[in-house]
Structures are given as structure tokens and as C-alpha cells.
Design an enzyme around this catalytic site. Structure first.
Site, PDB file in Angstrom:
ATOM      1  N   SER A 221      23.485 -23.541 -24.063  1.00  0.00           N
ATOM      2  CA  SER A 221      25.025 -23.893 -23.942  1.00  0.00           C
ATOM      3  C   SER A 221      25.399 -24.441 -22.910  1.00  0.00           C
ATOM      4  O   SER A 221      26.477 -24.442 -22.375  1.00  0.00           O
ATOM      5  CB  SER A 221      25.574 -22.599 -24.462  1.00  0.00           C
ATOM      6  OG  SER A 221      25.149 -21.757 -25.576  1.00  0.00           O
ATOM      7  N   GLU A 340      25.779 -21.345 -30.941  1.00  0.00           N
ATOM      8  CA  GLU A 340      26.863 -20.785 -31.881  1.00  0.00           C
ATOM      9  C   GLU A 340      27.024 -21.514 -33.319  1.00  0.00           C
ATOM     10  O   GLU A 340      27.367 -20.856 -34.148  1.00  0.00           O
ATOM     11  CB  GLU A 340      28.243 -20.947 -31.116  1.00  0.00           C
ATOM     12  CG  GLU A 340      28.860 -22.335 -31.040  1.00  0.00           C
ATOM     13  CD  GLU A 340      29.891 -22.279 -30.139  1.00  0.00           C
ATOM     14  OE1 GLU A 340      30.952 -22.781 -30.583  1.00  0.00           O
ATOM     15  OE2 GLU A 340      29.905 -21.763 -28.957  1.00  0.00           O
ATOM     16  N   ARG A 371      21.628 -12.102 -33.923  1.00  0.00           N
ATOM     17  CA  ARG A 371      21.754 -12.924 -35.051  1.00  0.00           C
ATOM     18  C   ARG A 371      20.668 -13.733 -35.595  1.00  0.00           C
ATOM     19  O   ARG A 371      20.551 -13.757 -36.908  1.00  0.00           O
ATOM     20  CB  ARG A 371      22.641 -14.235 -34.524  1.00  0.00           C
ATOM     21  CG  ARG A 371      24.262 -13.826 -34.310  1.00  0.00           C
ATOM     22  CD  ARG A 371      25.092 -15.152 -33.503  1.00  0.00           C
ATOM     23  NE  ARG A 371      26.535 -14.832 -33.336  1.00  0.00           N
ATOM     24  CZ  ARG A 371      27.206 -15.310 -32.931  1.00  0.00           C
ATOM     25  NH1 ARG A 371      26.965 -16.458 -32.218  1.00  0.00           N
ATOM     26  NH2 ARG A 371      28.737 -15.209 -32.910  1.00  0.00           N
TER      27      ARG A 371
END
Length: 452
Positions: A221, A340, A371
Site C-alpha cells: 500500500s 484494498e 480476506r
């Protein structure tokens, strides 16, 4: 309706009987809103945050700062000034909500509820170290499992006193001394770039500023760190970073006053993702107003990723216009900088015409839920063929069938299931209310997009 029924309710995901054709106005960016709130709270003068996102994560941040003594007044403004700031909208016209942030001396004792918000649990311990008095941090059960050791260990090196009983996570108490020495620190931010952003945001107020050296093998990120650096510079901080010729994996922030600013928050491009995906999987068209021409938001990568998966897009005076071709292609992509976006990309890949490989996202196992495991389980239970790899997912499309899509209290799982529901009848989303974390009106926006 009781709290338990809210969390077990099943929402029938609307099925799209034809191509979507809609304009969807997306609320402000959570990442910009929460960074803006922290910087405004540390400023030497009042500031404005215009068009902020009102969601669970941002309200948790605002309430936590209020508990530390910051005044945040919510108003409706009739106009907003242009800022010209990357990371915030360059123009803002018309009425909209605005938050007036009036910083006072930070103080304890205080107890802060972080919910399950990574930005709150990681950005605020450095702020608490600058407060006068003890500040206790607590949150949702899942928050206890999310890594905080990078921030905790670094703050101790920089002079803070923190009690966490050796957990490296929540709950914990920061014993603020009204100031923090700062200095040099090494940190492994492989599990979250927020460790670095957390230290940088408060660093202008440290006596010596900070030098943060990332020692890990990977750094996920990166766009979010670029966003942090950009917003710091906009409030007067001096930042040296690798992106502008600095030493690799080293960020330096000099001590300085933080200036109060008038910032207008961009639309949340990551929250635009499911609506763009709707155009892609239905062969339709969706327009997102106010899409910025230049931004540090990771969601801007959707223009490239979804074009490769079968769509096309154009920036117009109306906003970003994304059009599906009627075909959805698989993709082999490294999502390390934009992790994300993975859940909805996985949902699109599950209904594509060829296999996909999503790489570089091992850190997603430590997000609101694991996730990678959650996506694998939920898509496979609908008849899919998804397998985990060391750092991502391999997805081989198969005909899917209806069923319950569980969210694990993860907002991006809920939107991923909703995308699948557009092309697969009989999908029910368990706890769609979890989207309130970053997109409170998602069910209404979704059905209005479809004309339901």
C-alpha cells in the site's frame, strides 16, 4: 431490530436484469478524512475539513480526538474554497458538510474506542504520546487480532511509555507526557503501511522529528504512504522520502508547526469500485462525478485494472465514465500497492471468461478479516474455484449459484458479494450493514443504481 438481528440479517443482493446505466456520487475518502482530522488536531490553529466522509471509521476518529480535547464542530457550509492540493479536491463548489477542527492542548485521562478501524488504532497512539495523561485504547474483538507491534515498538524507541502486557496489540494504554523526543527508528511495516503513516503524521510535533527506516522485505500500500507525505507537506511539514530522491525505504520529517488548512476531501475512489464493477460485469455504463485528474488514492488504479478486464473509461466534465464491453476477462496482476481493491476484483474475476491470478496481497490476512481465506471460502461455496497462494489468490471461473455470502464484519466482503449478485440470482449478503464502516448508504446507493 436488535443488535444481534442486524448482524445476522440477510440482504437479497439485487440481480441485474440488464446493463447498468447510472451516475453514482461517491462520498469522501476515508483515508483522506482521517489523515486530515489527525493533522488538523495537531495544528497550531483551527482548520476546515470539507465534504468529509461520515462513516463508522471517521466518526470513531472524530470522537477519539474529541476525547483528547480537540473541538470538532460539524456544520453545513454554503461554499468551499479551492485548495489545489493533491490528495484533496482541487475545486469544491456548492453546499456540503464541513467540520471545523479547533485544536486545544491534548490531554488525558481518556479512553478511546477504535472499533475495527486500522487508521484509528494505528494513527492515534503517537498522538496520545503527545497528550498530557494516560490514554487507553480499546476496540472490537477483531481489533485485538490486528497487528500494532510496529507502532508500539517504534514509539517506545522514540521515548513513549506504553502498557500492553506484551501483546503487541490492543487493549493498551499510552502514558502521554505532553511531548515526545522522537529521533530515528527502524520498523518492519510488511504487515501494514499504516505503521509508517502513523509515525509520520505526528512527527512534526516530536522534539526531534522522526527518521523512519523500513527494514522489511515488502511494503504494501505505498500509495497510502504517498498520500500521508503529500498531506503533511500541505500543512507545512518538511518531508524527505524515497519517492523524491531520498534514501530508499527511509522517511524523514523535521520538527515544525502544523498549519491549519482548508481542505476539501476527494471522493473515495476505492468505494467507487463496486459501482464501476457493476458496469463491467453487466456490460453497462457508470459515471462517477468529481473523479480527480491526479490523486494519491489507490483506487485510481481501477482505471487500468478494469480496462484490462474488459471495460473502457474516460475522464470527462461529468466525471469518470466507465463502460463495460459485455465481456469480462481474467487478469494476472500484482495488487501489493492497492490491496484494498482485492475483494471486488476477486468477485469480478469469479465471473470472468478466463482465469485470474491476484498477487502481492499476503498482508490481507491481517485486515478486517483474513480476506484471502474469506474470499476463497465464500466464492467456493457458491460453486467457484478459488485457491489461496502464498501471497494471493488463483481464481478459475465456474458457473456460480445462489447462496449466502458471509461478510465477517468486513465492508469490502459485503460489496464483493453484491457484485457477484448482479449476475448470479439468489445471492444473500449476511450483514450488509457492515458497509457502514466506510460507505453507510451502500444498500440504498446500490439499489438506486439499478433503478430498484
Amino acid at each position: 431490530m436488535t443488535e444481534s438481528s442486524v448482524h445476522t440479517a440477510r440482504w437479497p443482493a439485487p440481480y441485474a436484469s440488464g446493463a447498468v446505466d447510472a451516475t453514482v456520487t461517491v462520498p469522501g475518502s476515508k483515508s483522506v478524512t482521517n489523515r486530515g482530522l489527525v493533522l488538523a488536531a495537531l495544528a497550531a490553529e483551527p482548520g476546515w475539513l470539507r465534504r468529509p466522509l461520515r462513516s463508522r471509521d471517521t466518526l470513531l476518529m472524530a470522537d477519539a480526538l474529541r476525547a483528547l480535547g480537540v473541538r470538532i464542530e460539524e456544520t453545513v457550509s454554503s461554499s468551499s474554497s479551492a485548495t489545489g492540493d493533491p490528495g484533496v479536491a482541487s475545486e469544491a463548489e456548492g453546499a456540503g458538510e464541513a467540520w471545523r477542527v479547533i485544536p486545544y492542548g491534548l490531554h488525558g485521562p481518556a479512553t478511546l474506542d477504535v472499533g475495527n478501524a486500522g487508521t484509528v488504532m494505528r494513527f492515534l497512539p503517537p498522538v496520545a504520546a503527545l497528550a498530557d495523561g494516560p490514554v487507553r485504547f480499546d476496540g472490537d474483538p477483531r481489533s485485538y487480532e490486528r497487528p500494532l507491534h510496529g507502532v508500539i515498538d517504534a514509539l517506545r524507541v522514540l521515548g513513549a511509555r506504553i502498557e500492553d502486557e506484551g501483546r503487541g496489540g490492543l487493549p493498551l494504554t499510552v502514558h502521554g507526557g505532553g511531548a515526545l523526543d522522537g529521533g530515528s527508528v527502524e520498523i518492519d511495516a510488511s504487515s501494514s503501511s499504516q505503521f509508517i503513516s502513523a509515525l509520520l503524521l505526528s512527527a512534526p510535533r516530536f522534539n526531534q522529528g522522526v527518521e523512519v527506516r523500513h527494514t522489511g522485505a515488502t511494503l504494501p500500500s505505498l500509495p497510502h504512504i504517498r498520500m500521508t507525505v503529500d498531506m503533511l507537506r500541505r500543512v507545512g511539514a518538511q518531508v524527505d522520502e524515497p519517492e523524491t530522491g531520498g534514501e530508499p525505504n527511509v522517511w524523514r520529517v523535521s520538527p515544525s508547526a502544523v498549519l491549519g488548512r482548508d481542505l476539501t476531501v476527494e471522493p473515495d475512489l476505492s468505494n467507487a469500485q463496486p459501482f464501476l464493477a457493476a458496469a463491467l460485469v453487466t456490460g453497462g455504463r457508470v459515471t462517477i462525478p468529481d473523479w480527480p485528474e491526479a490523486t494519491t488514492q489507490p483506487g485510481d488504479a481501477l482505471r487500468t485494472i478494469f480496462t484490462e478486464m474488459g471495460g473502457s473509461c474516460a475522464l470527462t466534465q461529468q466525471g469518470l465514465v466507465f463502460t463495460g464491453s459485455g465481456r469480462v476477462h481474467g487478469i494476472d496482476v500484482d495488487l501489493g500497492e492497492v490491496g484494498e481493491l482485492t475483494p471486488v476484483i476477486a468477485a469480478v474475476a469469479a465471473v470472468a471468461d478466463s482465469p485470474s491470478t491476484l498477487r502481492g496481497v499476503a498482508h490481507l490476512r491481517l485486515h478486517e478479516t483474513d480476506r484471502l481465506a474469506a474470499l476463497t471460502k465464500e466464492i467456493n461455496e457458491l460453486g467457484g474455484d478459488v485457491s489461496e497462494t502464498a501471497d494471493g489468490l488463483r481464481i478459475r471461473p465456474r458457473p456460480l449459484h445462489g447462496g449466502v455470502f458471509h461478510t465477517y464484519d468486513d465492508h469490502r466482503m459485503a460489496t464483493a458479494g453484491s457484485v457477484i449478485g448482479l449476475t448470479v440470482e439468489g445471492i444473500e449478503i449476511e450483514n450488509v450493514a457492515t458497509t457502514a464502516k466506510t460507505l453507510p448508504d451502500f444498500p440504498r446507493m446500490w439499489t438506486e443504481m439499478l433503478g430498484v
